[in-house]
Design an enzyme around this catalytic site. Structure first.
Site, short mmCIF file in Angstrom:
data_model
loop_
_atom_site.label_atom_id
_atom_site.label_comp_id
_atom_site.label_asym_id
_atom_site.label_seq_id
_atom_site.Cartn_x
_atom_site.Cartn_y
_atom_site.Cartn_z
N PHE A 93 -6.86 -38.67 68.78
CA PHE A 93 -7.56 -37.97 69.86
C PHE A 93 -8.95 -37.61 69.36
CE2 PHE A 93 -9.20 -34.47 72.28
CZ PHE A 93 -9.01 -34.93 73.57
N ASP B 229 -12.84 -36.89 61.48
CA ASP B 229 -12.95 -36.00 62.64
C ASP B 229 -12.19 -34.72 62.31
OD1 ASP B 229 -12.75 -34.59 64.97
OD2 ASP B 229 -12.25 -36.30 66.25
N LYS C 143 -15.37 -27.10 67.92
CA LYS C 143 -14.40 -26.03 68.14
C LYS C 143 -14.77 -24.72 67.43
CE LYS C 143 -10.76 -28.69 70.13
NZ LYS C 143 -10.25 -30.03 69.86
C1 LIG Z 1 -10.79 -31.26 70.62
C2 LIG Z 1 -11.05 -32.47 69.82
C3 LIG Z 1 -12.10 -33.35 70.14
C4 LIG Z 1 -12.95 -33.21 71.38
O1 LIG Z 1 -13.65 -32.01 71.45
P1 LIG Z 1 -14.21 -31.53 72.88
O2 LIG Z 1 -15.02 -30.32 72.54
O3 LIG Z 1 -13.01 -31.22 73.74
O4 LIG Z 1 -15.01 -32.64 73.43
C5 LIG Z 1 -12.33 -34.42 69.29
N1 LIG Z 1 -11.57 -34.62 68.20
C6 LIG Z 1 -10.54 -33.80 67.87
C7 LIG Z 1 -9.77 -34.08 66.62
C8 LIG Z 1 -10.24 -32.70 68.67
O5 LIG Z 1 -9.20 -31.92 68.37
#
Ligand SMILES: *Cc1c(COP(=O)(O)O)cnc(C)c1O
Length: 400
Positions: A140, A225, A254
């Site tokens: 994700f 990520d 985040k």
């Molecule tokens: C939440 C998340 C994203 C996307 O972040 P948004 O602020 O919702 O666009 C990308 N990668 C990971 C691992 C995430 O948990």
């Protein structure tokens, strides 16, 4: 208005792209949130780890209030007096020489992908528009069209093509699959050190290290990520540190803003991030002084309140306690730090009903996919609060 009326209004006028628990929150403080009927809940989701510092942290609030009175947005056409400090503090805290600020996580992922492609053309010598980026199934990374191109989740992807070329998917957790997928045109491998949205999937020990070594050997960038796993959530500043891996590019978001404001960033050293030249990439709000001031305060809270250590210690405790719960429904408890997934057996009837039962008892958690309950409270939680929650969790995990 009451809970029912808020929900009816939301369902009538809003797009139905989420399936939230039916709790309407009107305020929050630390690890606690309060609904419109005044009922109090322990937040065990932390807005998908965006509020690691706890809700409405007073120091971040203060930084926001001070900055909002001065200047909120200059655009990057002009400079502001907060962004240089954020750059420097991010660098000091993470060890990366440079960073590039964006807003949402998905935008930072897109930025990292663009950066890896540019590096491939300008440094590695890949022929133009031929670069490939390797990703893992179950990933994700966000919701833009390019990012959902390489999602393996039908729901995220199937109705939204045509897609972006240049991505190759391999099995998560299998380093040899990465090695086999690397070709002369491979620019980068992008992974989550732990797959949060997939259900707190922890790869085998040594996987990240092996992938990083394979990348190095083949002149391929390793992109981590860490939007969900980073900034103390897993008991390290970055989850990659568990395997002594220093990714070439790290993506954060985040908790970078403690939940106050969307702030994300791409971190790398100068030979990589220095490749962007004026005009090639940008964002109207990215790097704005309000976001920068909020991010600076959010980082300071992580440092001052030792959230890395807290997450590690309390995560160990919560994991141990959850693992000891005798339950006919639980298949596995797994996690690192305060990112914990409780996977239920297929016959348990799905995680949703357990989350709803916990909501009744004043604990908010969210199912991830159908059969995993994620426990990821704000990192400012204490042992007493965990001990308060455990009997209710125990009861719910033993319901019929
Ligand atoms: C939440 C998340 C994203 C996307 O972040 P948004 O602020 O919702 O666009 C990308 N990668 C990971 C691992 C995430 O948990």
């Amino acid at each position: 208005m009451n809970t029912k009326e808020y929900i009816a209004m939301e369902e009538k006028f809003g797009a139905h792209n989420y399936h939230p628990l039916d709790v309407v929150i009107e305020k929050a403080e630390g690890v606690w949130v309060y609904d419109v009927d005044g009922k109090k809940y322990l937040d065990c989701l932390s807005a998908y780890s965006a509020v690691n510092q706890g809700h409405v942290h007073p120091e971040i609030l203060n930084a926001l209030l001070e900055q909002v009175k001065k200047v909120t947005l200059t655009s990057r056409a002009f400079r502001n007096d907060q962004l240089p400090l954020l750059y420097k503090e991010l660098s000091e805290m993470t060890g990366y020489e440079m960073s590039l600020p964006m807003n949402s996580g998905a935008e930072a992922v897109e930025t990292a992908l663009k950066l890896a492609r540019k590096w491939a053309y300008r440094v590695k010598g890949v022929p133009r528009h031929q670069a490939e980026i390797i990703v893992a199934d179950g990933n994700f990374h966000g919701r833009t069209i390019s990012i959902i191109t390489f999602s393996s989740e039908a729901l995220y992807r199937d109705d939204f093509g045509p897609f972006t070329p240049g991505f190759v998917t391999v099995k998560y957790g299998d380093a040899s699959a990465v090695e086999k997928a690397i070709k002369p045109n491979t620019a980068a491998v992008m992974l989550e050190p732990i797959q949060g949205e997939a259900g707190v999937i922890i790869p085998p020990d040594g996987y990240l290290k092996q992938v990083a070594d394979i990348c190095k050997k083949n002149n391929v960038l390793f992109i981590a990520d860490e939007i969900q796993t980073g900034l103390a959530r897993t008991g390290k500043l970055f989850a990659c540190e568990y395997e002594d891996v220093r990714a070439d590019i790290v993506i954060v978001g985040k908790a970078l803003s403690g939940g106050f404001y969307p702030v994300s960033a791409v971190l790398a050293d100068k030979p990589i991030l220095g490749l962007f030249t004026p005009g090639e990439h940008g964002s109207t709000f990215g790097g704005n002084p309000l976001g920068a001031a909020v991010a600076r305060a959010s980082l300071k809270v992580i440092r001052n309140e030792k959230l890395v250590e807290r997450s590690r210690q309390l995560g160990e405790y919560l994991m141990e306690q959850l693992s000891e719960i005798p339950s006919p429904h639980v298949k596995e408890v797994r996690g690192k730090g305060l990112l914990i997934g409780v996977e239920l057996k297929p016959q348990a009837g799905g995680a949703r009903r357990f989350c709803e039962a916990m909501q009744e008892k004043g604990i908010l958690a969210k199912e991830t996919h159908d059969h995993v309950i994620r426990f990821a409270p704000p990192l400012v939680i204490d042992k007493e609060t965990i001990d308060w929650a455990l009997p209710s969790i125990r009861e719910v995990l033993n319901m019929k």
